[in-house]
Motif scaffolding. Structure first.
Motif, PDB file in Angstrom:
ATOM      1  N   ARG A  81       7.336  -4.666   5.817  1.00 68.78           N
ATOM      2  CA  ARG A  81       8.465  -3.733   5.866  1.00 68.78           C
ATOM      3  C   ARG A  81       8.006  -2.369   5.346  1.00 68.78           C
ATOM      4  N   GLU A  82       8.727  -1.327   5.784  1.00 66.23           N
ATOM      5  CA  GLU A  82       8.424   0.022   5.317  1.00 66.23           C
ATOM      6  C   GLU A  82       8.726   0.141   3.820  1.00 66.23           C
ATOM      7  N   ARG A  83       7.797   0.713   3.103  1.00 64.91           N
ATOM      8  CA  ARG A  83       7.988   0.882   1.666  1.00 64.91           C
ATOM      9  C   ARG A  83       9.176   1.773   1.359  1.00 64.91           C
ATOM     10  N   SER A  84       9.507   2.678   2.273  1.00 64.11           N
ATOM     11  CA  SER A  84      10.617   3.605   2.050  1.00 64.11           C
ATOM     12  C   SER A  84      11.958   2.886   1.932  1.00 64.11           C
ATOM     13  N   ALA A  85      12.024   1.630   2.448  1.00 64.62           N
ATOM     14  CA  ALA A  85      13.274   0.855   2.373  1.00 64.62           C
ATOM     15  C   ALA A  85      13.381   0.045   1.093  1.00 64.62           C
ATOM     16  N   MET A  86      12.415   0.198   0.207  1.00 67.23           N
ATOM     17  CA  MET A  86      12.366  -0.646  -0.987  1.00 67.23           C
ATOM     18  C   MET A  86      13.561  -0.416  -1.911  1.00 67.23           C
ATOM     19  N   GLY A  87      14.112   0.783  -1.907  1.00 69.43           N
ATOM     20  CA  GLY A  87      15.235   1.063  -2.796  1.00 69.43           C
ATOM     21  C   GLY A  87      16.555   0.508  -2.314  1.00 69.43           C
ATOM     22  N   THR A  88      16.584  -0.105  -1.130  1.00 66.19           N
ATOM     23  CA  THR A  88      17.810  -0.685  -0.595  1.00 66.19           C
ATOM     24  C   THR A  88      17.697  -2.203  -0.602  1.00 66.19           C
ATOM     25  N   ASN A 120       0.861  -1.171   0.000  1.00 66.52           N
ATOM     26  CA  ASN A 120       0.000   0.000   0.000  1.00 66.52           C
ATOM     27  C   ASN A 120       0.900   1.225   0.000  1.00 66.52           C
ATOM     28  N   LYS A 121       0.402   2.329   0.432  1.00 71.32           N
ATOM     29  CA  LYS A 121       1.173   3.566   0.361  1.00 71.32           C
ATOM     30  C   LYS A 121       2.428   3.521   1.224  1.00 71.32           C
ATOM     31  N   ASN A 122       2.347   2.839   2.372  1.00 68.10           N
ATOM     32  CA  ASN A 122       3.452   2.880   3.335  1.00 68.10           C
ATOM     33  C   ASN A 122       4.158   1.549   3.545  1.00 68.10           C
ATOM     34  N   LEU A 123       3.477   0.439   3.299  1.00 73.72           N
ATOM     35  CA  LEU A 123       4.022  -0.862   3.670  1.00 73.72           C
ATOM     36  C   LEU A 123       4.116  -1.813   2.482  1.00 73.72           C
ATOM     37  N   ILE A 124       5.075  -2.729   2.600  1.00 73.00           N
ATOM     38  CA  ILE A 124       5.189  -3.858   1.675  1.00 73.00           C
ATOM     39  C   ILE A 124       4.977  -5.127   2.491  1.00 73.00           C
ATOM     40  N   ARG A 125       4.114  -5.988   2.004  1.00 73.85           N
ATOM     41  CA  ARG A 125       3.854  -7.254   2.702  1.00 73.85           C
ATOM     42  C   ARG A 125       4.296  -8.405   1.806  1.00 73.85           C
ATOM     43  N   VAL A 126       5.157  -9.263   2.362  1.00 78.41           N
ATOM     44  CA  VAL A 126       5.668 -10.430   1.636  1.00 78.41           C
ATOM     45  C   VAL A 126       5.219 -11.691   2.366  1.00 78.41           C
ATOM     46  N   ARG A 127       4.565 -12.571   1.651  1.00 81.17           N
ATOM     47  CA  ARG A 127       4.181 -13.871   2.215  1.00 81.17           C
ATOM     48  C   ARG A 127       4.998 -14.957   1.519  1.00 81.17           C
TER      49      ARG A 127
END
Length: 524
Positions: free
Chosen positions: A232-239, A206-213
């Motif tokens: 995890r926070e979506r803001s960390a997606m680029g790392t 969603n706007k803020n979170l990434i969910r991995v199952r």
């Protein structure tokens, strides 16, 4: 069909059943299905229909109309089948009455009756090492297309990291992606990849979170045997932070001797005989010993592990686990049938590394053996060598963290140990002893008692020692008395040899003296 005229269909089917019970076949849906199909078709008089296309559609679940000239999978698996039959007949099938073979260049099996000779050749020892095959199926991305890069990165890294677990065979992610692109279900994908287990999952955001199952599926039954969800926070997606954290958790929950695959396999069937290596190899026995260690199971496990490396002298993991078994026998005072168990443990660990320098369990075996031999420099050197592998196996990290604490490097050891138990709750009891020692040296006595009690009396003497010294510092003398009375019941001359016990594997003279002086207070 080429066969001796005196062979009946029942005899051929009986021989087929014997072959299919051989683990190389019973652990492979493709090999067992391939052989069963060509034998049954031949017995039904349809051997002329045994073409590459027919086998592909009936055994490998190829779609109608596929081109065998562009897809060599039938030829590849036919080669595997011939090798598997050769392995069977050079081992447990050495004296079987019927030989089933598949000549090169064709798919029609031959059946040959073997007349028993008066003097039979000796039966060959069964040589089987069970290695489940794991495949990672591309994760399903829900919603945004930009999640696909994260999904591919996760899957590819999971595959790469599992190659460090030499007790598991890993299918390349390229092959898995190619199979998954055909739009087939997981059971069919497992059959085509010849995988015992499949890892798959999904990613959404969603706007803020990434969910991995993430799920682990047993391909033969399509049953889910493990699953976990990560946010995890979506803001960390680029790392790489998200990817690294999830991969570390997944591989340690699933792989290794404490992972779900071998926990499931080890409890699937009861152990009936010490020499039943057709079912249990070194990994199964290692897990079984960890959870039910007594002298009887130790002796059975030692025999199985000795036979395992005799059957396959190039089995690095088998040598490593055999070495750790010698070390455990020394610690508990069990009869190892050798004069110097620790030296045998070192030899086995070195043998494992000579075969496979990345055999992670060998580093733990050597670390523990050097610790008990009072060779702290060698112990620390082998730990540094393992750290240079940059492995993500937290199970091994915990074992070597224990060694570091016992060698007096408390903070480094605690870092490895605490990370290990956070990722994998199925760790061995002696990790708790290391944590108890760590908290005692930090004057955190309630924590020291907590971790000592979590040993669950698998090493009663050390549980009582660590609790007694902690209770002394807490001035809980009624609890001290209970611990010391039980110690004397177990070891009548405990007070005379207490310092010798403390120095059995602790390397820090400062810690040994502190524990000894505290025990003296308990005696008073």
């Amino acid at each position: 069909m080429k066969s001796s005229p005196s062979i009946s269909q029942k005899e051929i089917n009986d021989q087929l059943d014997r072959i299919l019970s051989f683990p190389v076949f019973s652990n492979s849906m493709i090999l067992s299905g391939f052989l069963t199909f060509i034998v049954e078709e031949t017995l039904e008089g349809r051997e002329n229909l045994l073409k590459e296309y027919t086998i592909g559609t009936n055994v490998l679940a190829k779609k109608v109309g596929y081109d065998p000239q562009l897809d060599a999978s039938v030829r590849i698996h036919a080669g595997r089948l011939r090798r598997a039959l050769n392995e069977y007949y050079s081992g447990p099938g050495y004296n079987d009455p019927i030989i089933i073979s598949v000549p090169k260049g064709a798919y029609i099996p031959n059946f040959e009756l073997i007349t028993p000779s008066i003097v039979q050749s000796p039966i060959q020892t069964l040589k089987v090492i069970f290695k489940p095959t794991l495949a990672v199926i591309p994760f399903h991305c829900l919603g945004e297309n930009d999640l696909q890069n994260l999904a591919d990165g996760l899957c590819d890294q999971i595959c790469t990291e599992f190659t460090n677990f030499n007790e598991i065979t890993v299918v390349s992610y390229y092959s898995s992606r190619k199979i998954a692109s055909q739009g087939i279900d997981s059971k069919e994908a497992g059959q085509l990849l010849d995988a015992t287990y499949l890892i798959t999952g999904s990613i959404q955001s969603n706007k803020n979170l990434i969910r991995v199952r993430v799920q682990l599926i047993k391909s033969a039954t399509d049953h889910q045997v493990w699953a976990s969800s990560y946010e995890r926070e979506r803001s960390a997606m680029g790392t790489f932070t998200i990817q690294d954290d999830i991969v570390k958790h997944v591989i340690n929950q699933i792989g290794g001797s404490h992972g779900i695959i071998f926990r499931e396999a080890a409890k699937a069937s009861p152990i009936k005989h010490a020499l039943d290596v057709k079912v249990y190899d070194a990994v199964f026995w290692y897990y079984y010993l960890l959870n039910d260690l007594n002298e009887e199971t130790f002796k059975k496990g030692l025999v199985v592990m000795q036979n395992t490396v005799q059957f396959d002298p190039q089995y690095a993991l088998g040598w490593a686990i055999l070495g750790e078994t010698y070390v455990a026998g020394f610690f508990f005072g069990y009869d190892c049938s050798v004069l110097a168990p620790l030296e045998e443990g070192v030899k086995c660990g070195k043998k494992a590394l000579s075969i496979d320098p990345r055999c992670q369990h060998a580093y733990q075996t050597l670390g523990l053996a050097y610790l008990f031999q009072h060779r702290p420099k060698d112990c620390l050197l082998i730990i540094d060598q393992w750290l240079n592998l940059k492995s993500k196996s937290t199970g091994i990290a915990g074992g070597l963290g224990f060694c570091l604490i016992c060698a007096g490097e408390y903070e480094r050891g605690y870092s490895l140990l605490s990370e290990s138990i956070q990722v994998n709750p199925y760790y061995p009891w002696w990790f708790n002893a290391g944590l108890s020692i760590y908290h005692f040296q930090r004057n955190e006595y309630e924590d020291a008692v907590y971790w000592a009690e979590k040993m669950q009396r698998q090493s009663i003497v050390w549980e009582l020692i660590l609790k007694a010294v902690s209770y002394v510092e807490m001035e809980n003398f009624s609890a001290v008395k209970i611990c010391t009375q039980e110690l004397v019941q177990i070891i009548p001359d405990f007070w005379a040899i207490s310092k010798q016990i403390l120095g059995s594997f602790l390397q820090s003279e400062e810690m040994i003296n502190r524990l000894f002086k505290t025990l003296k207070k308990a005696d008073l």
